[in-house]
Scaffold this motif. Structure first.
Motif, PDB file in Angstrom:
ATOM      1  N   ALA A  17       2.297   3.655  -3.875  1.00 15.06           N
ATOM      2  CA  ALA A  17       1.790   3.375  -2.187  1.00 15.06           C
ATOM      3  C   ALA A  17       0.178   3.717  -2.457  1.00 15.06           C
ATOM      4  O   ALA A  17      -0.595   3.914  -2.254  1.00 15.06           O
ATOM      5  CB  ALA A  17       2.208   2.880  -1.142  1.00 15.06           C
ATOM      6  N   PRO A  28      -1.652  -1.179  -0.175  1.00 18.08           N
ATOM      7  CA  PRO A  28      -0.559  -2.379  -0.996  1.00 18.08           C
ATOM      8  C   PRO A  28       0.151  -3.307   0.086  1.00 18.08           C
ATOM      9  O   PRO A  28       0.853  -3.019   0.847  1.00 18.08           O
ATOM     10  CB  PRO A  28       0.291  -1.566  -2.584  1.00 18.08           C
ATOM     11  CG  PRO A  28       0.343  -0.522  -1.561  1.00 18.08           C
ATOM     12  CD  PRO A  28      -0.382   0.069  -0.861  1.00 18.08           C
ATOM     13  N   THR A  29       0.731  -4.302  -0.888  1.00 19.00           N
ATOM     14  CA  THR A  29       1.475  -5.155  -0.166  1.00 19.00           C
ATOM     15  C   THR A  29       2.900  -4.944  -1.141  1.00 19.00           C
ATOM     16  O   THR A  29       3.245  -4.992  -1.942  1.00 19.00           O
ATOM     17  CB  THR A  29       0.692  -6.913  -0.593  1.00 19.00           C
ATOM     18  OG1 THR A  29      -0.123  -6.767   0.834  1.00 19.00           O
ATOM     19  CG2 THR A  29       2.399  -7.513   0.498  1.00 19.00           C
ATOM     20  N   LEU A  30       4.043  -5.086   0.081  1.00 16.99           N
ATOM     21  CA  LEU A  30       5.617  -5.313  -0.430  1.00 16.99           C
ATOM     22  C   LEU A  30       5.594  -6.504   0.241  1.00 16.99           C
ATOM     23  O   LEU A  30       6.178  -6.266   0.948  1.00 16.99           O
ATOM     24  CB  LEU A  30       6.112  -3.949   0.148  1.00 16.99           C
ATOM     25  CG  LEU A  30       7.247  -3.203  -0.735  1.00 16.99           C
ATOM     26  CD1 LEU A  30       7.365  -3.072  -2.084  1.00 16.99           C
ATOM     27  CD2 LEU A  30       7.547  -2.130   0.490  1.00 16.99           C
ATOM     28  N   ILE A  31       6.601  -6.645  -0.084  1.00 18.29           N
ATOM     29  CA  ILE A  31       7.282  -8.342  -0.078  1.00 18.29           C
ATOM     30  C   ILE A  31       8.337  -7.703  -0.523  1.00 18.29           C
ATOM     31  O   ILE A  31       9.508  -7.596  -1.492  1.00 18.29           O
ATOM     32  CB  ILE A  31       7.046  -9.458  -1.148  1.00 18.29           C
ATOM     33  CG1 ILE A  31       5.610  -9.271  -1.180  1.00 18.29           C
ATOM     34  CG2 ILE A  31       8.250 -10.656  -0.834  1.00 18.29           C
ATOM     35  CD1 ILE A  31       5.157 -10.697  -2.456  1.00 18.29           C
ATOM     36  N   THR A  38      14.423  -4.810   4.553  1.00 18.33           N
ATOM     37  CA  THR A  38      13.277  -4.643   4.679  1.00 18.33           C
ATOM     38  C   THR A  38      13.486  -3.346   6.223  1.00 18.33           C
ATOM     39  O   THR A  38      13.086  -2.167   6.269  1.00 18.33           O
ATOM     40  CB  THR A  38      12.814  -5.670   6.076  1.00 18.33           C
ATOM     41  OG1 THR A  38      12.459  -6.261   5.268  1.00 18.33           O
ATOM     42  CG2 THR A  38      11.557  -5.134   6.993  1.00 18.33           C
ATOM     43  N   ASP A  47       6.029   1.191   6.281  1.00 16.45           N
ATOM     44  CA  ASP A  47       5.071   0.738   7.217  1.00 16.45           C
ATOM     45  C   ASP A  47       3.362   1.110   7.253  1.00 16.45           C
ATOM     46  O   ASP A  47       3.051   0.234   7.466  1.00 16.45           O
ATOM     47  CB  ASP A  47       5.984   0.049   8.396  1.00 16.45           C
ATOM     48  CG  ASP A  47       5.969   1.372   8.906  1.00 16.45           C
ATOM     49  OD1 ASP A  47       6.903   1.926   9.104  1.00 16.45           O
ATOM     50  OD2 ASP A  47       6.088   0.981  10.932  1.00 16.45           O
ATOM     51  N   PHE A  50       2.410   0.197   3.428  1.00 14.57           N
ATOM     52  CA  PHE A  50       2.392  -0.867   2.663  1.00 14.57           C
ATOM     53  C   PHE A  50       1.797  -1.531   4.188  1.00 14.57           C
ATOM     54  O   PHE A  50       2.089  -1.478   4.819  1.00 14.57           O
ATOM     55  CB  PHE A  50       3.921  -1.049   2.332  1.00 14.57           C
ATOM     56  CG  PHE A  50       4.078  -0.452   0.814  1.00 14.57           C
ATOM     57  CD1 PHE A  50       3.794  -0.681  -0.127  1.00 14.57           C
ATOM     58  CD2 PHE A  50       5.011   0.756   0.711  1.00 14.57           C
ATOM     59  CE1 PHE A  50       4.083  -0.189  -1.574  1.00 14.57           C
ATOM     60  CE2 PHE A  50       5.457   1.627  -0.338  1.00 14.57           C
ATOM     61  CZ  PHE A  50       4.627   0.275  -1.752  1.00 14.57           C
ATOM     62  N   ILE A  51       1.488  -2.764   3.660  1.00 11.77           N
ATOM     63  CA  ILE A  51       1.452  -3.706   3.650  1.00 11.77           C
ATOM     64  C   ILE A  51       3.220  -4.670   3.969  1.00 11.77           C
ATOM     65  O   ILE A  51       2.953  -4.869   2.701  1.00 11.77           O
ATOM     66  CB  ILE A  51       0.104  -4.611   3.969  1.00 11.77           C
ATOM     67  CG1 ILE A  51      -0.801  -4.496   4.588  1.00 11.77           C
ATOM     68  CG2 ILE A  51       0.806  -5.813   4.780  1.00 11.77           C
ATOM     69  CD1 ILE A  51      -1.899  -5.340   3.596  1.00 11.77           C
ATOM     70  N   ILE A  52       4.057  -5.012   4.562  1.00 11.35           N
ATOM     71  CA  ILE A  52       5.067  -5.209   4.322  1.00 11.35           C
ATOM     72  C   ILE A  52       5.228  -6.702   4.807  1.00 11.35           C
ATOM     73  O   ILE A  52       4.690  -7.294   6.208  1.00 11.35           O
ATOM     74  CB  ILE A  52       6.243  -4.917   4.829  1.00 11.35           C
ATOM     75  CG1 ILE A  52       6.359  -2.890   5.172  1.00 11.35           C
ATOM     76  CG2 ILE A  52       7.635  -5.826   4.660  1.00 11.35           C
ATOM     77  CD1 ILE A  52       7.506  -2.348   5.506  1.00 11.35           C
ATOM     78  N   VAL A  53       5.349  -8.113   3.494  1.00 11.75           N
ATOM     79  CA  VAL A  53       5.492  -8.842   4.523  1.00 11.75           C
ATOM     80  C   VAL A  53       7.095  -9.462   4.417  1.00 11.75           C
ATOM     81  O   VAL A  53       7.871  -9.296   3.144  1.00 11.75           O
ATOM     82  CB  VAL A  53       4.881  -9.804   3.383  1.00 11.75           C
ATOM     83  CG1 VAL A  53       4.939 -11.604   3.155  1.00 11.75           C
ATOM     84  CG2 VAL A  53       2.915  -9.281   2.683  1.00 11.75           C
ATOM     85  N   ALA A  57       7.129 -14.663  -1.537  1.00 11.25           N
ATOM     86  CA  ALA A  57       5.504 -14.988  -2.307  1.00 11.25           C
ATOM     87  C   ALA A  57       5.449 -16.616  -2.874  1.00 11.25           C
ATOM     88  O   ALA A  57       5.947 -17.358  -2.927  1.00 11.25           O
ATOM     89  CB  ALA A  57       5.819 -13.756  -4.055  1.00 11.25           C
TER      90      ALA A  57
END
Length: 111
Positions: A17, A28-31, A38, A47, A50-53, A57
């Motif tokens: 990251a 960056p995004t973390l799924i 989480t 948080d 990362f952007i936490i989704v 996906a």
């Protein structure tokens, strides 16, 4: 799909990251669809890096698996040590949690 995650993996993710942020100025995004994972990544301060989704996906065919590379025992120890130092840099809670492990790994290093 992750069910468990160790601190070394967390440290390596944090390092990725930070490198991505330096290169592109974007997070960056973390799924993470597993509430337990989480909770762990949020408690580690992810948080902020990362952007936490929390949803799966939508276009899974665009995702790629990272290949496994072979490494010597010393290389692995160095990566584990570096990963934990990165985690420690994220927040005070991580510093407190990993300081003894980092100290122990540093003592194992060949001089």
């Amino acid at each position: 799909e992750t069910e468990i995650i160790d601190s070394t993996t967390l440290g390596l993710l944090a390092k990725i990251a930070m490198a991505a942020q330096k290169q592109s100025q974007f997070l960056p995004t973390l799924i993470s669809t597993n509430p337990d994972i989480t909770r762990i990544i949020t408690s580690m301060g992810f948080d902020k890096i990362f952007i936490i989704v929390r949803e799966p996906a939508s276009r899974i065919e665009e995702l790629e698996e990272i290949p496994v590379l072979r490494a010597s025992e010393q290389d692995v120890r160095d990566k584990v040590l570096d990963a934990h130092k990165v985690l420690m840099g994220l927040n005070q809670q991580n510093r407190d949690e990993f300081k003894n492990l980092v100290r122990a790994l540093e003592c194992e290093e060949p001089g």
